[in-house]
Scaffold this active site. Sequence first.
Site, PDB file in Angstrom:
ATOM      1  N   SER B 143       0.814  -1.215   0.000  1.00 23.87           N
ATOM      2  CA  SER B 143       0.000   0.000   0.000  1.00 23.87           C
ATOM      3  C   SER B 143       0.851   1.270   0.000  1.00 23.87           C
ATOM      4  O   SER B 143       0.337   2.356  -0.210  1.00 23.87           O
ATOM      5  CB  SER B 143      -0.932   0.003   1.222  1.00 23.87           C
ATOM      6  OG  SER B 143      -0.188   0.160   2.402  1.00 23.87           O
ATOM      7  N   LYS B 180       1.396   4.162   7.072  1.00 23.67           N
ATOM      8  CA  LYS B 180       0.692   5.044   6.134  1.00 23.67           C
ATOM      9  C   LYS B 180       1.231   6.466   6.267  1.00 23.67           C
ATOM     10  O   LYS B 180       1.956   6.788   7.198  1.00 23.67           O
ATOM     11  CB  LYS B 180      -0.816   5.064   6.455  1.00 23.67           C
ATOM     12  CG  LYS B 180      -1.542   3.743   6.250  1.00 23.67           C
ATOM     13  CD  LYS B 180      -1.732   3.429   4.781  1.00 23.67           C
ATOM     14  CE  LYS B 180      -2.464   2.107   4.586  1.00 23.67           C
ATOM     15  NZ  LYS B 180      -1.721   0.952   5.147  1.00 23.67           N
TER      16      LYS B 180
END
Lengths: 219, 219
Positions: B143, B180
């Site tokens: 991701s 993230k």
Amino acid sequence: MAKKSEQLSARQRQIMQFIRHFTAERGYMPSYREIGDAVGLSAVASVSYQLKQLSDNGYLSRDENISRSIDLKIDLPDSEASPWNVEEENQIPIGDAALIPLVGRIAAGGPITAEQNISEYYPVSRQLTGKGDFFLLTVSGDSMIDAAICDGDLVVIRKQPTAENGDIVAALLNDEATVKTFRQRDGHTWLLPQNSAYEPIVGDHATIMGKVVSVLRKL
Amino acid sequence: MAKKSEQLSARQRQIMQFIRHFTAERGYMPSYREIGDAVGLSAVASVSYQLKQLSDNGYLSRDENISRSIDLKIDLPDSEASPWNVEEENQIPIGDAALIPLVGRIAAGGPITAEQNISEYYPVSRQLTGKGDFFLLTVSGDSMIDAAICDGDLVVIRKQPTAENGDIVAALLNDEATVKTFRQRDGHTWLLPQNSAYEPIVGDHATIMGKVVSVLRKL
DNA sequence: CCATCTTTCGAACGTTTGTTCGATTTAGAA
DNA sequence: TTCTAAATCGAACAAACGTTCGAAAGATGG
């Protein structure tokens, strides 16, 4: 009387080998009782006796009254000779890490890790490197961005004169070090950038310095 | 005051180095009393105390009730003409490196670097980390691929309870650790993947564990 | 067979060694 | 200052350890 360098008895060889295995596994020396248990001598005195013989013949040394102070002087061949004899010219292993030199300017000709080129040593975990002879290079430019290698990244390079297809390598091209993907095809050597904005390079005259085995990035 | 004891005091460093020198010279490990004499601890119990700390932090191991059974896990370089080197702050400096624990499963609640979560310590250059209190996380999934962080990469995380916009952080979300990009906007906290195939996550209920300061990759 | 040397045994002994516990000191934060 | 945790000390203790000694069992050679 016990004469000079007699051949080792089976028991003595047994003891020598046990000590070697024990130390390899546990990291320290066995006690007399542990030796006895292993080789089948129920009396500590018997171990002491054999150890004295071995000591007298120079096979090992020990310090009086100090436990686990055996010091093997000879490695009795069990079988192996390890072919993995890697020459380490610049690394000092720090336990689980290796000190790897960061190479600054690359000059054609001389050895890559010549002292004047080394600006600094980085400790790098052996988990990240594996075995071999290494140096560090700072990546310049974003030609390998699609391989997740960015401008400013440090790459750990294992020295080797050639590579396999798909390996990411450090190559010397026109006195400049570059990191690219290695590919041989049609009798030519190609150095492929991993960035669509760049064109493949013919690497027939490039010198492969080594293979990139790790990437280190400081954000 | 954090009772972490993840750092190496001057005395502990002193002990580590003495053990290394002793074993190099004598070929076996020192006893607690020998260590005490060398570093200036008159009580064996004090040596035992320090050795327990070192053992708990992975610097060495020893077998209970077995004399001279110390096994160094890391070689501290001599480094100093100035032995009484005090640099507390946070992490364990190995010469130029810090020993950073690789954290396995992340459980909500308890301390991140609880001992049962630590599978291994990695030496990482201070050049890559800077100062602080760190742990390592293995990245799972792609991701963050556009930030050049790949599946399987190790990220060095500096513990901190919050972050600034644009920082790449490790956050705990539903008992799962995730890496993230951190962003606050419209009174909400967002955790942004760097991969167009993924959607931004509302991170209002996420716990920020720390900031990613380095990336380590083994190819 | 006997003689002699080597090897092993068992037990006793004194030392070395790691651990434990409580008390004291030191250091840093409140 | 006061409070708390880390660090040190000292003493006591049990376990681990190497040494010594006498006796017994093998081994070897004549």
